[in-house]
Write an enzyme that holds these catalytic residues in place. Structure first.
Site, PDB file in Angstrom:
ATOM      1  N   SER A  59       0.821  -1.233   0.000  1.00 13.70           N
ATOM      2  CA  SER A  59       0.000   0.000   0.000  1.00 13.70           C
ATOM      3  C   SER A  59       0.845   1.269   0.000  1.00 13.70           C
ATOM      4  O   SER A  59       1.545   1.530  -0.963  1.00 13.70           O
ATOM      5  CB  SER A  59      -0.989  -0.003   1.184  1.00 13.70           C
ATOM      6  OG  SER A  59      -1.508  -1.273   1.408  1.00 13.70           O
ATOM      7  N   HIS A 109      -3.153  -1.849  -4.351  1.00 19.15           N
ATOM      8  CA  HIS A 109      -4.619  -1.934  -4.352  1.00 19.15           C
ATOM      9  C   HIS A 109      -5.219  -0.536  -4.241  1.00 19.15           C
ATOM     10  O   HIS A 109      -4.515   0.404  -3.870  1.00 19.15           O
ATOM     11  CB  HIS A 109      -5.101  -2.830  -3.198  1.00 19.15           C
ATOM     12  CG  HIS A 109      -4.734  -2.300  -1.848  1.00 19.15           C
ATOM     13  ND1 HIS A 109      -5.588  -1.535  -1.109  1.00 19.15           N
ATOM     14  CD2 HIS A 109      -3.593  -2.397  -1.114  1.00 19.15           C
ATOM     15  CE1 HIS A 109      -5.013  -1.194   0.019  1.00 19.15           C
ATOM     16  NE2 HIS A 109      -3.789  -1.701   0.045  1.00 19.15           N
TER      17      HIS A 109
END
Lengths: 86, 232
Positions: free
Chosen positions: B122, B145
């Site tokens: 992330s 993501h």
């Protein structure tokens, strides 16, 4: 805003049992996080430094037990003493 | 019990002692120990969640913004420090704190090298690419993501737009500081079929290099060698 692979409910769930009294102090010129133990001693939990040499100092290694010597009233800083476990 | 006593001003005392030792050496032996100035490296280890505006509950292991930023300033400022090694093993965290640390590292004038170990997920992705050169361990992974919503939100199109713009800050930074194009990175973010019940992609060591996000697969020796070369 949190951008993480850990689900929000796991991040934000407040698990009280893992908490203890922690404090950040400067020892030997380096910042460390101390965890207060039951018997009025403190153990080094984490060293916060970017200096790789600081991690080689035995007195700053996680797990080292410390106690404070009552500071004199005129000295604002606490004085720490290393406890030997043996 | 050991009689060794440590207190806050010990560092200053030690500095004076080292200075005295050096002078003694010059006076008595006529020698001077040459310290390799500038080859001294500092290492910033990032673990757990990146903590920014909010103090996270104690079960989270965190790397705090207020610890890291002054350390970066000190490293940039100290003329005895030659470069910075950034070691990452993070699950993500606060977007703004992560981007702030990444921007700070990207704008440093001293050589910087990053090494992703375990995971750089992330918000760890922009941090990993913020250095001059980046390495990833063969077994390490990076999860890319989309940003997600948490808590109560107002269900209007503007909310979606706001999230899209926040996400764009990450996409923009990664594409600017690595070899991946914006479109390719967005595609990885929104890929289906890679993660169970979710969109996004998990990249293993070599894959992150193949996509151009990370420069090279390697370990500690590689990272230190590269940093040494850049310092020289």
């Amino acid at each position: 805003m949190i951008y993480s692979i850990v689900p929000f409910d796991q991040i934000l769930f407040d698990q009280q049992s893992s908490s203890g009294t922690r404090m950040e102090v400067t020892l030997d010129g380096e910042q460390v996080v101390l965890l207060q133990n039951d018997n009025n001693t403190y153990s080094v939990e984490r060293l916060i430094s970017t200096n790789p040499r600081a991690y080689l100092k035995p007195e700053l290694m996680p797990g080292t037990l410390l106690m404070t010597i009552t500071a004199k009233e005129e000295t604002p800083r606490a004085i720490w003493k290393i406890m030997k476990t043996d | 019990m050991d009689s060794k006593v440590y207190f806050a001003s010990q560092a200053e005392k030690q500095d004076k002692e080292t200075q005295k030792d050096k002078m003694d050496n010059i006076k008595e032996m006529g020698t001077i120990a040459v310290q390799e100035k500038g080859r001294n490296i500092h290492c910033l280890t990032v673990i757990g969640q990146i903590e920014g505006h909010m103090v996270l509950p104690p079960q989270n292991k965190t790397t705090k913004y207020e610890h890291v930023i002054p350390q970066l300033v000190a490293i940039e400022e100290d003329k005895n420090i030659g470069g910075l090694l950034l070691v990452l093993n993070t699950v993500g965290g606060d977007v703004e704190a992560g981007l702030a640390i990444a921007e700070m590292i990207a704008s440093m004038s001293k050589p910087t090298v990053s090494l992703v170990l375990g995971g750089g997920h992330s918000i760890g992705v922009p941090m990993a690419v913020s250095t001059n050169y980046s390495f990833i361990a063969p077994s390490a992974t990076m999860t890319i993501h989309p940003l997600r919503l948490s808590g109560m939100i107002i269900g209007v199109p503007q909310t979606y737009e706001y999230f899209d713009r926040m996400q764009e800050r990450v996409v923009e930074f990664v594409s600017k500081n690595s070899g991946i194009k914006k479109e390719a990175f967005r595609k990885l973010m929104l890929k289906t079929g890679e993660l169970a019940n979710d969109v996004g992609t998990v990249l293993f060591g070599q894959e992150a290099v193949d996509y151009g996000i990370i420069n090279e697969v390697g370990g500690l020796a590689y990272a230190l060698k590269k940093l040494g070369e850049n310092i020289d």
